[in-house]
Design a protein around this motif. Structure first.
Motif, PDB file in Angstrom:
ATOM      1  N   THR A 164       0.626  -1.037   0.086  1.00  0.00           N
ATOM      2  CA  THR A 164      -0.122  -0.056  -0.053  1.00  0.00           C
ATOM      3  C   THR A 164       0.926   1.283  -0.108  1.00  0.00           C
ATOM      4  N   ASP A 165       0.580   2.271  -0.806  1.00  0.00           N
ATOM      5  CA  ASP A 165       1.149   3.515  -1.054  1.00  0.00           C
ATOM      6  C   ASP A 165       2.693   3.344  -1.676  1.00  0.00           C
ATOM      7  N   THR A 213       4.611   2.482  -5.500  1.00  0.00           N
ATOM      8  CA  THR A 213       4.494   2.128  -6.768  1.00  0.00           C
ATOM      9  C   THR A 213       5.249   1.481  -7.559  1.00  0.00           C
ATOM     10  N   ALA A 230      -0.357  -5.072  -7.675  1.00  0.00           N
ATOM     11  CA  ALA A 230      -1.548  -4.232  -7.487  1.00  0.00           C
ATOM     12  C   ALA A 230      -2.477  -4.817  -6.366  1.00  0.00           C
ATOM     13  N   LEU A 270       0.198   1.072  -6.692  1.00  0.00           N
ATOM     14  CA  LEU A 270      -0.029   1.709  -7.881  1.00  0.00           C
ATOM     15  C   LEU A 270       0.932   1.248  -9.203  1.00  0.00           C
ATOM     16  N   VAL A 299      -5.007  -4.079 -17.075  1.00  0.00           N
ATOM     17  CA  VAL A 299      -5.431  -2.903 -16.342  1.00  0.00           C
ATOM     18  C   VAL A 299      -6.844  -3.024 -15.791  1.00  0.00           C
ATOM     19  N   ARG A 307      -7.997  -3.290 -12.083  1.00  0.00           N
ATOM     20  CA  ARG A 307      -8.956  -2.053 -11.478  1.00  0.00           C
ATOM     21  C   ARG A 307     -10.505  -2.852 -11.075  1.00  0.00           C
ATOM     22  N   GLY A 326      -7.899  -2.674  -7.704  1.00  0.00           N
ATOM     23  CA  GLY A 326      -6.507  -1.988  -7.580  1.00  0.00           C
ATOM     24  C   GLY A 326      -6.346  -0.851  -8.347  1.00  0.00           C
ATOM     25  N   GLN A 327      -5.186  -0.433  -8.627  1.00  0.00           N
ATOM     26  CA  GLN A 327      -4.785   0.837  -9.249  1.00  0.00           C
ATOM     27  C   GLN A 327      -3.830   0.587 -10.475  1.00  0.00           C
ATOM     28  N   ALA A 328      -3.854   0.988 -11.645  1.00  0.00           N
ATOM     29  CA  ALA A 328      -3.096   0.577 -12.656  1.00  0.00           C
ATOM     30  C   ALA A 328      -3.163   1.768 -13.808  1.00  0.00           C
ATOM     31  N   PHE A 329      -2.158   1.804 -14.522  1.00  0.00           N
ATOM     32  CA  PHE A 329      -2.216   2.504 -15.972  1.00  0.00           C
ATOM     33  C   PHE A 329      -1.364   1.896 -16.796  1.00  0.00           C
TER      34      PHE A 329
END
Ligand SMILES: NC(=O)c1ccc[n+]([C@@H]2O[C@H](COP(=O)([O-])OP(=O)(O)OC[C@H]3O[C@@H](n4cnc5c(N)ncnc54)[C@H](OP(=O)(O)O)[C@@H]3O)[C@@H](O)[C@H]2O)c1
Length: 257
Positions: free
Chosen positions: A5-6, A8, A27, A32, A48, A52, A56-59
């Protein structure tokens, strides 16, 4: 709450196969994740979306590696996605194999292309990443068992040998910043790099007989190992190459009757 968590992460070659499994697991731990890919945008978008959908967070970040400007393109996309946040975890996973690049048939172009994608790119990605990486970060390189067992794909094997050397040298150089550098070395893993596992069942059966756990690796088998090296639990491990292969070639197979 996951153990990242927190944090990247940048995972190269995360559109498919092992890279997708790595990105998904990081993720799931709360990071992220920048999902890098070369050309297969739909596969990257699927990675991605799956992350999501799971909360979770992804790009996605597109950059063809092994061509002029590749690292600039990658880091432009990474900076846009991170939006000012530093990088904590770099996974150099993207690679290519040219099955025809044997000692009999490899051309100088085959040789240069594989080294450009599998060696030059991770080296300069790492160099650039160090400028945006927090102290205490993690670098994990994905190598291969072909560094210690022989195959005809000599050029590919040489690129992975270079990656193993890179890991040890970097681990020493980056110790003062608290950055660990480790290498995860898969055996035979069921991805698009090994479509013959599906199309040549007899050959696949012979391979499974050489694996103590009796099957091909799955991408998640590798992703979970990478997640360990990315975690705080691995804080005192650096400069290591770990074979993640289900016990490949531990000895002659047991006779069956
Ligand atoms: N599969 C195995 O049995 C095995 C065994 C030992 C080691 N490994 C290593 O594990 C890692 C992942 O392998 P994999 O089997 O998951 O491979 P894969 O299924 O073929 O996926 C390769 C990934 O790398 C990306 N990529 C390849 N060439 C690229 C380039 N020139 N520029 C940008 N991206 C590029 C691809 O992006 P696109 O989707 O956009 O094409 C894709 O995301 C590699 O380092 C490989 O050497 C694999």
């Amino acid at each position: 709450m996951g153990n990242l968590t927190d944090r990247t992460a940048l995972v190269t070659g995360a559109s498919r196969g092992i890279g997708r499994a790595i990105a998904t697991r990081l993720a799931a731990e709360g990071a992220l994740v920048a999902v890098h890919y070369g050309s297969n945008q739909s596969a990257a978008d699927e990675t991605v979306a799956a992350i999501r959908d799971a909360g979770g967070q992804a790009f996605a970040v597109r950059a063809e590696l092994g061509v002029p400007g590749d690292v600039d393109t990658l880091f432009d996309g990474l900076a846009a996605g991170l939006d000012g946040r530093p990088l904590d975890i770099l996974v150099n996973n993207a690679a290519t194999i040219a099955y025809a690049a044997t000692i009999d048939t490899a051309t100088p172009d085959d040789f240069d292309r594989q080294f450009a994608i599998n060696v030059r790119a991770p080296f300069f990605i790492t160099q650039r990443a160090l400028g945006v990486m927090r102290d205490g970060g993690r670098i994990i390189n994905v190598s291969s068992g072909v560094t210690w067992f022989a195959t005809p794909e000599t050029v590919y094997a040489m690129t992975k040998g270079a990656l193993n050397v890179l890991g040890r040298s970097l681990a020493q150089q980056l110790g003062p910043r608290g950055i660990t550098v480790n290498t995860v070395s898969p055996g035979i893993t069921a991805t698009e790099m090994n479509t013959w596992l599906d199309t040549e069942p007899e050959r696949a059966r012979q391979v499974y007989a050489m694996v103590a756990l009796g099957r091909a690796g799955q991408p998640a088998d590798i992703g979970d190992a990478v997640a360990f090296f990315a975690s705080d639990d691995a804080r005192w491990i650096t400069g290591e190459t770990v074979e993640v292969n289900g016990g490949l070639l531990l000895g002659p197979p047991r006779p069956t009757n």
